[in-house]
Design a protein around this motif. Structure first.
Motif, PDB file in Angstrom:
ATOM      1  N   ILE A 123       0.438  -1.315  -0.225  1.00 58.80           N
ATOM      2  CA  ILE A 123      -0.310  -0.066   0.067  1.00 58.80           C
ATOM      3  C   ILE A 123       0.673   1.349   0.160  1.00 58.80           C
ATOM      4  N   PHE A 124       1.197   1.816  -1.412  1.00 53.92           N
ATOM      5  CA  PHE A 124       2.000   2.811  -1.024  1.00 53.92           C
ATOM      6  C   PHE A 124       2.312   4.345  -0.779  1.00 53.92           C
ATOM      7  N   ALA A 125       0.752   4.483  -0.275  1.00 55.42           N
ATOM      8  CA  ALA A 125       0.782   5.325   0.301  1.00 55.42           C
ATOM      9  C   ALA A 125       1.056   5.356   1.911  1.00 55.42           C
ATOM     10  N   GLN A 126       1.319   3.890   2.636  1.00 60.65           N
ATOM     11  CA  GLN A 126       1.261   4.270   3.554  1.00 60.65           C
ATOM     12  C   GLN A 126       3.194   4.253   3.801  1.00 60.65           C
ATOM     13  N   TYR A 127       3.296   3.994   3.267  1.00 59.33           N
ATOM     14  CA  TYR A 127       5.584   4.516   2.962  1.00 59.33           C
ATOM     15  C   TYR A 127       5.898   5.665   2.826  1.00 59.33           C
ATOM     16  N   GLU A 128       6.749   5.564   3.798  1.00 65.52           N
ATOM     17  CA  GLU A 128       7.914   7.123   3.228  1.00 65.52           C
ATOM     18  C   GLU A 128       8.652   6.351   2.562  1.00 65.52           C
ATOM     19  N   MET A 129       9.205   6.736   1.743  1.00 65.45           N
ATOM     20  CA  MET A 129      10.078   6.609   0.446  1.00 65.45           C
ATOM     21  C   MET A 129      11.249   7.182   0.200  1.00 65.45           C
ATOM     22  N   GLY A 130      12.387   6.560   0.550  1.00 68.87           N
ATOM     23  CA  GLY A 130      13.278   7.278   0.052  1.00 68.87           C
ATOM     24  C   GLY A 130      14.457   6.822  -1.186  1.00 68.87           C
ATOM     25  N   TRP A 131      15.650   8.340  -1.484  1.00 67.04           N
ATOM     26  CA  TRP A 131      16.191   7.392  -2.488  1.00 67.04           C
ATOM     27  C   TRP A 131      17.862   7.611  -1.581  1.00 67.04           C
ATOM     28  N   TYR A 132      18.368   6.436  -2.076  1.00 62.77           N
ATOM     29  CA  TYR A 132      19.752   6.061  -1.186  1.00 62.77           C
ATOM     30  C   TYR A 132      20.365   6.195  -2.981  1.00 62.77           C
TER      31      TYR A 132
ATOM     32  N   ASP B 279       3.827  10.255  -6.600  1.00 56.57           N
ATOM     33  CA  ASP B 279       2.725  10.320  -6.955  1.00 56.57           C
ATOM     34  C   ASP B 279       1.964   8.583  -6.309  1.00 56.57           C
ATOM     35  N   ASN B 280       0.904   9.340  -5.380  1.00 58.49           N
ATOM     36  CA  ASN B 280       0.683   7.891  -4.977  1.00 58.49           C
ATOM     37  C   ASN B 280      -0.107   6.887  -6.031  1.00 58.49           C
ATOM     38  N   PRO B 281      -1.468   7.594  -6.516  1.00 57.56           N
ATOM     39  CA  PRO B 281      -2.311   7.275  -7.660  1.00 57.56           C
ATOM     40  C   PRO B 281      -0.999   5.490  -8.576  1.00 57.56           C
ATOM     41  N   LYS B 282       0.150   5.952  -8.651  1.00 57.05           N
ATOM     42  CA  LYS B 282       0.811   5.418  -9.503  1.00 57.05           C
ATOM     43  C   LYS B 282       1.438   4.334  -9.152  1.00 57.05           C
ATOM     44  N   SER B 283       1.301   4.869  -7.743  1.00 56.31           N
ATOM     45  CA  SER B 283       2.690   4.087  -6.929  1.00 56.31           C
ATOM     46  C   SER B 283       4.167   4.559  -7.606  1.00 56.31           C
ATOM     47  N   THR B 284       4.521   5.692  -7.646  1.00 57.31           N
ATOM     48  CA  THR B 284       6.089   5.612  -8.145  1.00 57.31           C
ATOM     49  C   THR B 284       6.424   6.930  -7.638  1.00 57.31           C
ATOM     50  N   VAL B 285       7.595   7.009  -6.940  1.00 59.35           N
ATOM     51  CA  VAL B 285       8.094   7.590  -6.880  1.00 59.35           C
ATOM     52  C   VAL B 285       9.336   8.729  -7.288  1.00 59.35           C
ATOM     53  N   TYR B 286       9.475   9.823  -7.628  1.00 61.79           N
ATOM     54  CA  TYR B 286      10.715  10.122  -8.404  1.00 61.79           C
ATOM     55  C   TYR B 286      11.913  10.663  -7.820  1.00 61.79           C
ATOM     56  N   LEU B 287      13.588  11.226  -8.609  1.00 62.38           N
ATOM     57  CA  LEU B 287      14.025  12.457  -7.919  1.00 62.38           C
ATOM     58  C   LEU B 287      14.686  13.081  -9.831  1.00 62.38           C
ATOM     59  N   GLN B 288      14.116  13.961  -9.268  1.00 60.39           N
ATOM     60  CA  GLN B 288      14.750  15.134 -10.282  1.00 60.39           C
ATOM     61  C   GLN B 288      16.296  15.446  -9.751  1.00 60.39           C
ATOM     62  N   MET B 289      17.363  14.870 -11.066  1.00 58.00           N
ATOM     63  CA  MET B 289      18.456  15.609 -10.812  1.00 58.00           C
ATOM     64  C   MET B 289      18.961  16.155 -11.385  1.00 58.00           C
ATOM     65  N   ASN B 290      19.229  17.977 -10.606  1.00 63.03           N
ATOM     66  CA  ASN B 290      19.807  18.797 -11.546  1.00 63.03           C
ATOM     67  C   ASN B 290      20.797  18.991 -11.476  1.00 63.03           C
ATOM     68  N   SER B 291      22.033  19.933 -12.493  1.00 61.43           N
ATOM     69  CA  SER B 291      23.125  20.150 -12.523  1.00 61.43           C
ATOM     70  C   SER B 291      24.075  19.012 -11.875  1.00 61.43           C
ATOM     71  N   LEU B 292      23.645  18.242 -12.658  1.00 68.54           N
ATOM     72  CA  LEU B 292      24.685  17.193 -11.614  1.00 68.54           C
ATOM     73  C   LEU B 292      26.110  17.036 -12.203  1.00 68.54           C
ATOM     74  N   LYS B 293      26.865  16.520 -10.771  1.00 64.77           N
ATOM     75  CA  LYS B 293      28.248  16.870 -10.439  1.00 64.77           C
ATOM     76  C   LYS B 293      29.242  15.326 -11.170  1.00 64.77           C
ATOM     77  N   PRO B 294      29.968  14.952 -11.662  1.00 60.73           N
ATOM     78  CA  PRO B 294      30.756  14.140 -11.850  1.00 60.73           C
ATOM     79  C   PRO B 294      30.743  13.562 -10.553  1.00 60.73           C
ATOM     80  N   GLU B 295      30.941  13.781  -9.085  1.00 62.96           N
ATOM     81  CA  GLU B 295      30.516  13.634  -7.809  1.00 62.96           C
ATOM     82  C   GLU B 295      28.835  12.546  -7.389  1.00 62.96           C
ATOM     83  N   ASP B 296      28.140  13.078  -8.322  1.00 57.63           N
ATOM     84  CA  ASP B 296      27.094  11.995  -8.279  1.00 57.63           C
ATOM     85  C   ASP B 296      26.627  11.220  -8.620  1.00 57.63           C
TER      86      ASP B 296
END
Length: 119
Positions: free
Chosen positions: A28-37, A72-89
């Motif tokens: 149940i996606f809406a019940q979860y905290e989502m993260g990126w590592y 986007d809870n209806p789509k059960s999807t989490v996004y990470l928009q990454m801008n100004s990317l650096k080599p250390e990313d």
């Protein structure tokens, strides 16, 4: 069975942008905290950003002002928009889903998607 499937990684030049997606199923996606590592070669996995089930966001200092997490809870999807990317990313980026109840902690991981920032 919970599944988290990341997509959107690739090779990008410094200063460029990418948007990662993580599609969840079996939960149940809406019940979860989502993260990126992320985990760079030879380094430990580190937290990048998280978004609560209420929509509150938080970011690691190295990415503040450059990355944006959304869900986007209806789509059960989490996004990470990454801008100004650096080599250390450059790293493998992992999606995480976590839910804490009084009796247990639910913790799920995706398989990761490679992001390479290089000219």
């Amino acid at each position: 069975q919970v599944q988290l499937v990341e997509s959107g990684g690739g090779l990008v030049q410094p200063g460029g942008s990418l948007r990662l997606s993580c599609a969840a199923s079996g939960m149940i996606f809406a019940q979860y905290e989502m993260g990126w590592y992320r985990q760079a070669p030879g380094k430990q996995r580190e937290w990048v950003a998280s978004i609560s089930n209420g929509g509150s966001t938080d970011y690691a200092d190295p990415v503040k002002g450059r990355f944006a997490i959304s869900r986007d809870n209806p789509k059960s999807t989490v996004y990470l928009q990454m801008n100004s990317l650096k080599p250390e990313d450059t790293a493998v980026y992992y999606c995480n889903a976590q839910r804490v109840t009084f009796t247990r902690t639910y913790d799920h991981w995706g398989q990761g998607t490679q992001v390479t920032v290089s000219s």
